[in-house]
Write a protein that holds these residues in place. Structure first.
Motif, mmCIF file in Angstrom:
data_model
loop_
_atom_site.group_PDB
_atom_site.id
_atom_site.type_symbol
_atom_site.label_atom_id
_atom_site.label_comp_id
_atom_site.label_asym_id
_atom_site.label_seq_id
_atom_site.Cartn_x
_atom_site.Cartn_y
_atom_site.Cartn_z
ATOM 1 N N VAL A 211 50.773 53.381 39.047
ATOM 2 C CA VAL A 211 50.595 51.994 38.615
ATOM 3 C C VAL A 211 49.107 51.680 38.583
ATOM 4 C CG1 VAL A 211 52.830 51.202 39.481
ATOM 5 C CG2 VAL A 211 50.841 51.102 40.975
ATOM 6 N N SER A 212 48.717 50.895 37.603
ATOM 7 C CA SER A 212 47.330 50.431 37.546
ATOM 8 C C SER A 212 47.129 49.331 38.577
ATOM 9 C CB SER A 212 46.998 49.929 36.147
ATOM 10 O OG SER A 212 47.845 48.851 35.795
ATOM 11 N N LEU A 213 45.912 49.221 39.094
ATOM 12 C CA LEU A 213 45.621 48.267 40.167
ATOM 13 C C LEU A 213 44.717 47.116 39.731
ATOM 14 C CD1 LEU A 213 45.070 50.736 43.145
ATOM 15 C CD2 LEU A 213 47.088 49.376 42.634
ATOM 16 N N SER A 214 44.030 47.246 38.623
ATOM 17 C CA SER A 214 43.134 46.182 38.174
ATOM 18 C C SER A 214 43.081 46.214 36.656
ATOM 19 C CB SER A 214 41.743 46.370 38.756
ATOM 20 O OG SER A 214 40.860 45.356 38.323
ATOM 21 N N PRO A 215 43.427 45.079 36.029
ATOM 22 C CA PRO A 215 43.901 43.828 36.636
ATOM 23 C C PRO A 215 45.380 43.918 37.008
ATOM 24 C CG PRO A 215 43.896 43.631 34.265
ATOM 25 C CD PRO A 215 43.343 44.989 34.559
ATOM 26 N N VAL A 216 45.873 42.859 37.661
ATOM 27 C CA VAL A 216 47.300 42.740 37.944
ATOM 28 C C VAL A 216 47.810 41.456 37.294
ATOM 29 C CG1 VAL A 216 47.263 44.036 40.104
ATOM 30 C CG2 VAL A 216 46.827 41.577 40.141
ATOM 31 N N ARG A 217 49.118 41.393 37.144
ATOM 32 C CA ARG A 217 49.742 40.233 36.521
ATOM 33 C C ARG A 217 50.710 39.599 37.490
ATOM 34 N NH1 ARG A 217 51.049 43.545 30.953
ATOM 35 N NH2 ARG A 217 48.982 43.339 29.979
ATOM 36 N N VAL A 218 50.882 38.293 37.359
ATOM 37 C CA VAL A 218 51.869 37.549 38.148
ATOM 38 C C VAL A 218 52.818 36.888 37.156
ATOM 39 C CG1 VAL A 218 52.265 35.679 39.773
ATOM 40 C CG2 VAL A 218 50.281 37.166 40.057
ATOM 41 N N THR A 219 54.095 37.200 37.287
ATOM 42 C CA THR A 219 55.110 36.674 36.386
ATOM 43 C C THR A 219 55.969 35.660 37.119
ATOM 44 O OG1 THR A 219 55.161 38.762 35.177
ATOM 45 C CG2 THR A 219 57.033 37.292 34.878
ATOM 46 N N VAL A 220 56.257 34.539 36.458
ATOM 47 C CA VAL A 220 57.065 33.487 37.054
ATOM 48 C C VAL A 220 57.988 32.939 35.970
ATOM 49 C CG1 VAL A 220 55.332 31.712 36.580
ATOM 50 C CG2 VAL A 220 57.003 31.342 38.396
ATOM 51 N N ASP A 221 59.211 32.592 36.360
ATOM 52 C CA ASP A 221 60.189 32.003 35.447
ATOM 53 C C ASP A 221 60.309 30.515 35.767
ATOM 54 O OD1 ASP A 221 60.781 34.453 34.255
ATOM 55 O OD2 ASP A 221 62.176 34.969 35.855
ATOM 56 N N ILE A 222 59.961 29.655 34.810
ATOM 57 C CA ILE A 222 60.022 28.213 35.025
ATOM 58 C C ILE A 222 61.198 27.645 34.234
ATOM 59 C CG2 ILE A 222 57.531 28.140 35.385
ATOM 60 C CD1 ILE A 222 57.235 26.871 32.660
ATOM 61 N N THR A 223 61.738 26.547 34.733
ATOM 62 C CA THR A 223 62.915 25.957 34.099
ATOM 63 C C THR A 223 62.560 25.351 32.743
ATOM 64 O OG1 THR A 223 62.566 23.793 35.124
ATOM 65 C CG2 THR A 223 63.848 25.419 36.378
ATOM 66 N N GLU A 224 63.586 25.151 31.928
ATOM 67 C CA GLU A 224 63.369 24.548 30.616
ATOM 68 C C GLU A 224 62.792 23.142 30.748
ATOM 69 O OE1 GLU A 224 66.943 24.623 28.364
ATOM 70 O OE2 GLU A 224 67.316 26.753 28.703
ATOM 71 N N VAL A 271 56.563 33.060 32.159
ATOM 72 C CA VAL A 271 55.129 32.814 32.023
ATOM 73 C C VAL A 271 54.406 33.884 32.828
ATOM 74 C CG1 VAL A 271 53.234 31.204 32.454
ATOM 75 C CG2 VAL A 271 55.464 30.338 31.710
ATOM 76 N N ARG A 272 53.340 34.438 32.248
ATOM 77 C CA ARG A 272 52.597 35.509 32.912
ATOM 78 C C ARG A 272 51.119 35.159 32.974
ATOM 79 N NH1 ARG A 272 52.712 40.779 29.656
ATOM 80 N NH2 ARG A 272 50.836 39.857 28.734
ATOM 81 N N ALA A 273 50.512 35.444 34.115
ATOM 82 C CA ALA A 273 49.073 35.235 34.304
ATOM 83 C C ALA A 273 48.464 36.508 34.852
ATOM 84 C CB ALA A 273 48.816 34.065 35.258
ATOM 85 N N SER A 274 47.206 36.747 34.531
ATOM 86 C CA SER A 274 46.521 37.953 34.993
ATOM 87 C C SER A 274 45.254 37.569 35.734
ATOM 88 C CB SER A 274 46.183 38.876 33.814
ATOM 89 O OG SER A 274 45.296 38.231 32.918
ATOM 90 N N LEU A 275 44.872 38.450 36.667
ATOM 91 C CA LEU A 275 43.652 38.215 37.427
ATOM 92 C C LEU A 275 43.063 39.553 37.845
ATOM 93 C CD1 LEU A 275 44.439 37.202 41.110
ATOM 94 C CD2 LEU A 275 46.208 37.976 39.557
ATOM 95 N N PRO A 276 41.743 39.607 38.024
ATOM 96 C CA PRO A 276 41.118 40.859 38.471
ATOM 97 C C PRO A 276 41.588 41.205 39.886
ATOM 98 C CG PRO A 276 39.487 39.323 37.602
ATOM 99 C CD PRO A 276 40.754 38.544 37.764
#
Length: 384
Positions: A211-224, A271-276
Motif C-alpha cells: 500500500v502507498s503511504l503518502s498521500p492517504v485518503r479518507v472516505t466518508v458516506d454522508i446522508t442524502e 465523499v473522499r478527501a486526501s492529505l499528505p
C-alpha cells in the motif's frame, strides 16, 4: 473516732459540689455541637462565547491512494525472498525471485531459433536473387521465381516469429524477478522459499500486498439530506477537518472526489478527501472523526465538555440560581471546539454553570461558589 470521720466527710461535700458546677459550666452546650454543616463548594463559570461554524460530523476511514496485490506473472519454484515483512520499499525494488534456470534455457533456445531463422532467410534471399537474374536471361521459369519469392517471404516471417519468441522468453526471464509495482509499505509474505508459484492473475494467489503511504485518503458516506444541505450553500466545502484518536490537533484534508450517484442500499453519497502523510503516521484502516463545514461561523456559547451530564432522554448541565441553589438545565448541544462543547439552546450568557464539584451536589441543594478552574469568565462569590 467514728464521729470524727463523719465530720470530715461532711466537710468535703461542699467542695465536690463546687467542682461539679465548674465542670458543667466549661462543657460546650448541646446546640453548639450540632450546628449546620458547611455548604459544599463548587466551581462555576459563565458560558464562553466563540465563533463556531456548524458542521456535519461523521466517522471516516483512512484508505491508501494505491493498493496492489503482488502476484507472479510466471510459474515456477520460489528461489529467494528479497524483503523483510513490513518493509517500506520503492517502486522497482526486487521482492521475490523464482528459479530462473528454466527461463534462461528458454531464452537461449529462443536465441538459437532466431539465429536459425536468420540463416534460412539469408539462404532464401540469395536463392531469390539468383533466380531473378537467370529469369531475365530465360534460364529459369516464372514458376521457379515465384517459389523462390515465397521461400524468401516465409523465411522473413520465420525470423519475425523467432524474434517474438525471443522477446517473450526474455520477458518471462524478467518476470521471474518480481519487483515492487509501487512505492509503499509491504505486508507479510504469504509464501516461503521452495513452494511452487502459479503464474497468472487467474491461478496465482497473492504473494504479499503493498500500500502507498503518502498521500492517504479518507472516505466518508454522508446522508442524502446532509448532502442536499451542503449543496444549498453558496459553494460546496473544499476541505474537511479530521480528528484521530491520540492526535494533539485536528488535520485538514482537501476534498478531491464526490461520487456521481447515491447508494441505493444505504442512501448515502461517498465523499473522499486526501492529505499528505509525509511522516507515515496514518496507516490505512485508521478511523477518523470527520467534520464538514455546513454553515458560516456564528457566535455561540460554549461550556467545558466535562460539565455536560447525560440522562436517557436529554443532555443537561447544573447551574447555580440566584438563590444559590443547584438547578438542572436541559441543553441542546453542538460539536466540540477543543475541550469546549457548543451549546445551541438552553443556556444564557449570564448563567452560572457548575464546572467542578458537580458530583458532590444534587438539585435543590444550596452551595458555596469558588473560582472555576476551567471555562471562560469564572464567577466569584458565595451563595446566599
Amino acid at each position: 473516732m467514728f464521729k470524727q470521720r463523719i465530720a470530715a466527710s461532711a466537710a468535703l461535700l461542699p467542695l465536690a459540689a463546687l467542682l461539679s458546677a465548674a465542670l458543667t459550666a466549661c462543657a460546650p452546650s448541646g446546640n453548639a455541637a450540632s450546628g449546620p454543616p458547611p455548604l459544599p463548594v463548587v466551581g462555576v463559570a459563565h458560558p464562553a462565547s466563540a465563533l463556531v461554524g456548524e458542521s456535519l460530523d461523521y466517522t471516516g476511514r483512512v484508505e491508501p491512494a494505491q493498493r496492489v496485490e503482488v502476484r507472479s506473472r510466471v510459474a515456477g519454484y520460489l528461489a529467494a525472498i528479497k524483503f523483510r515483512d513490513g518493509q517500506v520499499v520503492k517502486q522497482g525494488d526486487p521482492l521475490f525471485v523464482i528459479d530462473q534456470r528454466p527461463f534462461l534455457a528458454a531464452r537461449d533456445r529462443a536465441r538459437a531459433g532466431l539465429a536459425q531463422a536468420k540463416a534460412r532467410q539469408t539462404l532464401a534471399a540469395a536463392q531469390l536473387q539468383r533466380l531473378t537474374r537467370t529469369q531475365e536471361t530465360g534460364a529459369s521459369s516464372a514458376e521457379e521465381l515465384d517459389r523462390a519469392r515465397a521461400e524468401a517471404d516465409g523465411a522473413q516471417a520465420a525470423v519475425l516469429m523467432a524474434q517474438a519468441e525471443l522477446r517473450n522468453a526474455e520477458l518471462e526471464l524478467e518476470f521471474s524477478t518480481i519487483t515492487a509495482p509501487i512505492s509503499g509499505k509491504l505486508s507479510d509474505r504469504r509464501i516461503d522459499v521452495g513452494n511452487y508459484v502459479a503464474g497468472g492473475a487467474a491461478q496465482g494467489a497473492p504473494l504479499t500486498t503493498i500500500v502507498s503511504l503518502s498521500p492517504v485518503r479518507v472516505t466518508v458516506d454522508i446522508t442524502e439530506a446532509d448532502f442536499q444541505r451542503l449543496r444549498r450553500q453558496p459553494r460546496l466545502p473544499e476541505q474537511v477537518q479530521l480528528q484521530f484518536d491520540g492526535a494533539a490537533a485536528p488535520l485538514r484534508a482537501d476534498i478531491d472526489f464526490i461520487d456521481n450517484e447515491a447508494s441505493s442500499k444505504s442512501g448515502t453519497v461517498r465523499v473522499r478527501a486526501s492529505l499528505p502523510n509525509l511522516d507515515h503516521a496514518l496507516l490505512p484502516g485508521y478511523f477518523a472523526r470527520v467534520s464538514i463545514a455546513a454553515a458560516e461561523p456564528q457566535p455561540r456559547l460554549t461550556v467545558p465538555d466535562a460539565a455536560i451530564q447525560s440522562e436517557p432522554l436529554r443532555k443537561l448541565v447544573l447551574v447555580v440560581d440566584a438563590e444559590g441553589k443547584v438547578a438542572p438545565r436541559a441543553v441542546q448541544l453542538g460539536g466540540l471546539v477543543g475541550t469546549q462543547r457548543v451549546v445551541l439552546a438552553g443556556l444564557g450568557a449570564q448563567d452560572q454553570v457548575i464546572v467542578s464539584g458537580a458530583q458532590r451536589v444534587k438539585p435543590g441543594e444550596r452551595v458555596q461558589l469558588a473560582p472555576a478552574a476551567a471555562g471562560a469568565k469564572p464567577v466569584h462569590g458565595k451563595g446566599a
